[in-house]
Design an enzyme around this catalytic site. Structure first.
Site, PDB file in Angstrom:
ATOM      1  N   ASP A  56       1.064  -1.225  -0.006  1.00 47.13           N
ATOM      2  CA  ASP A  56       0.012   0.066  -0.034  1.00 47.13           C
ATOM      3  C   ASP A  56       0.971   1.124  -0.029  1.00 47.13           C
ATOM      4  O   ASP A  56       1.726   1.732   0.947  1.00 47.13           O
ATOM      5  CB  ASP A  56      -0.857  -0.064   1.069  1.00 47.13           C
ATOM      6  CG  ASP A  56      -1.838   1.046   1.241  1.00 47.13           C
ATOM      7  OD1 ASP A  56      -3.006   1.155   0.712  1.00 47.13           O
ATOM      8  OD2 ASP A  56      -1.504   2.073   1.830  1.00 47.13           O
ATOM      9  N   TYR A  61       3.004   9.750   0.291  1.00 48.66           N
ATOM     10  CA  TYR A  61       3.981   9.097   1.071  1.00 48.66           C
ATOM     11  C   TYR A  61       5.393   9.189   0.542  1.00 48.66           C
ATOM     12  O   TYR A  61       6.331   8.793   1.424  1.00 48.66           O
ATOM     13  CB  TYR A  61       3.512   7.603   1.164  1.00 48.66           C
ATOM     14  CG  TYR A  61       2.296   7.484   1.866  1.00 48.66           C
ATOM     15  CD1 TYR A  61       1.377   8.196   2.482  1.00 48.66           C
ATOM     16  CD2 TYR A  61       1.824   5.786   1.606  1.00 48.66           C
ATOM     17  CE1 TYR A  61       0.063   7.817   3.173  1.00 48.66           C
ATOM     18  CE2 TYR A  61       0.394   5.650   1.945  1.00 48.66           C
ATOM     19  CZ  TYR A  61      -0.294   6.508   2.752  1.00 48.66           C
ATOM     20  OH  TYR A  61      -1.616   6.209   3.285  1.00 48.66           O
ATOM     21  N   LYS A  91      -2.796   5.898  -4.292  1.00 52.93           N
ATOM     22  CA  LYS A  91      -3.888   6.951  -3.714  1.00 52.93           C
ATOM     23  C   LYS A  91      -3.750   8.171  -4.477  1.00 52.93           C
ATOM     24  O   LYS A  91      -2.660   8.681  -4.827  1.00 52.93           O
ATOM     25  CB  LYS A  91      -4.063   6.946  -2.141  1.00 52.93           C
ATOM     26  CG  LYS A  91      -4.188   5.635  -1.597  1.00 52.93           C
ATOM     27  CD  LYS A  91      -4.323   5.859  -0.003  1.00 52.93           C
ATOM     28  CE  LYS A  91      -3.967   4.566   0.517  1.00 52.93           C
ATOM     29  NZ  LYS A  91      -2.717   4.308   0.896  1.00 52.93           N
ATOM     30  N   HIS A 124      -7.836   9.668  -1.740  1.00 51.58           N
ATOM     31  CA  HIS A 124      -7.180   9.372  -0.502  1.00 51.58           C
ATOM     32  C   HIS A 124      -7.991  10.036   0.572  1.00 51.58           C
ATOM     33  O   HIS A 124      -8.285   9.461   1.692  1.00 51.58           O
ATOM     34  CB  HIS A 124      -5.875  10.143  -0.461  1.00 51.58           C
ATOM     35  CG  HIS A 124      -4.941   9.565   0.453  1.00 51.58           C
ATOM     36  ND1 HIS A 124      -3.610   9.758   0.388  1.00 51.58           N
ATOM     37  CD2 HIS A 124      -5.063   8.868   1.581  1.00 51.58           C
ATOM     38  CE1 HIS A 124      -2.969   9.181   1.421  1.00 51.58           C
ATOM     39  NE2 HIS A 124      -3.922   8.652   2.276  1.00 51.58           N
TER      40      HIS A 124
END
Length: 321
Positions: A56, A61, A91, A124
């Site tokens: 994921d 990120y 996302k 997201h």
């Protein structure tokens, strides 16, 4: 095939829409504190070696690139035979949650990941922000209402083009999910939300189940704060079973029939987190867990603003607090 892969066959959950199954335990690559890309790459390679098959990530990120590099290395070294053995989720960030930016954002993620497609692409958060501005937290004045209908249509186009096999959402309340189900041609396959023994989301899980949406849990160990790890009920069960608190919390999630994304870059803990499939919780233990006082840890305050679209966390979650 190496010896670690021989002793763990990761259980899978069928994905709504008939696409492939989801490996039940996912490996999360978000970090509360920024880590170097080489740390992510090393951790992902270790995770693949141990038996993780679902990874994921998200554009927010900054882990897409090291994840992609680790997967190339894993295939080249024979840790996995092909890309098809792995399930990859990424996302769409708020700044790209505008109809004309969805496809370019996914293409950028694919470029970072060095892939032709991902398995699952999620919105997201249910809010947009000024396009082109990449910062977190987002400035309060830069938060904007999302045009759900047109953004979802753009997500559907990504699936039709085969750039993502499935599409879904993250951090959506029952109400927001119901609104989306009413306007979409392709229903969301997944709603990724906070679920743990301390925030069990019974109402949302029941709503998703009745509407054919798979719930995937993030923060299953209460990574925001330590409420799960410090919980006396879970400690007592863990002690009685000779397990860790984390293993009890993850086993509970698995027994709920949901996907779970767990995050640790410590190899020993990564290994322990996988050791949840050959034992079970008793009815009495499940009852005790069901009675744990509930509170949301991921409040989403960063997505509220006096200017709107959500002025309070009550508005953001439609009262599901």
């Amino acid at each position: 095939m190496n010896r670690n892969q021989q002793h763990l066959t990761m259980p899978e959950i069928p994905m709504p829409g008939g696409y492939r199954s989801l490996p039940v335990l996912g490996f999360g690559t978000s970090a509360n504190l920024p880590v170097g890309p080489e740390i992510v790459t090393t951790a992902v390679l270790q995770a693949i070696e141990l038996g993780y098959r679902h990874f994921d990530t998200a554009s927010l990120y900054n882990s897409e690139q090291p994840l992609g590099e680790a997967i190339v290395e894993a295939i080249n070294s024979g840790l996995v035979q092909s890309r098809g053995q792995l399930f990859i989720t990424s996302k769409l960030w708020c700044r790209d949650a505008h109809p004309q930016h969805v496809l370019p954002a996914l293409k950028k993620s694919l470029q970072n990941l060095k892939m032709d497609y991902i398995d699952l692409y999620l919105i997201h958060w249910p809010v947009s922000s000024k396009p082109g501005i990449h910062e977190y937290p987002i400035k309060k004045e830069d938060l904007l209402p999302m045009d759900f209908k047109s953004v979802w249509a753009a997500m559907e186009e990504c699936q039709k083009l085969g750039l993502t096999k499935s599409i879904g959402v993250s951090n959506f309340s029952c109400k927001k999910l119901a609104d989306l189900l009413a306007i979409g041609k392709i229903p969301p396959a997944v709603n990724q939300v906070e679920v743990s023994p301390c925030w069990q989301q019974k109402k949302l899980r029941e709503f998703c189940k009745s509407n054919g949406v798979l719930v995937v849990a993030y923060s299953p160990l209460g990574s925001i704060g330590t409420r799960v790890m410090e919980n006396e009920v879970l400690k007592e069960i863990a002690k009685a079973k000779g397990k860790t608190v984390a293993q009890v919390a993850l086993r509970w999630g698995y027994e709920q029939g949901i996907g779970v994304v767990v995050k640790s870059y410590n190899k020993e803990r990564m290994k322990q987190n996988l050791e949840i499939f050959d034992w079970s919780l008793s009815d009495d233990e499940c009852r005790k867990i069901s009675e744990i006082p509930q509170s949301r840890a991921s409040l989403g305050k960063d997505f509220t603003s006096p200017y709107g679209p959500y002025k309070t966390i009550e508005e953001l979650w439609d009262g599901e607090l």
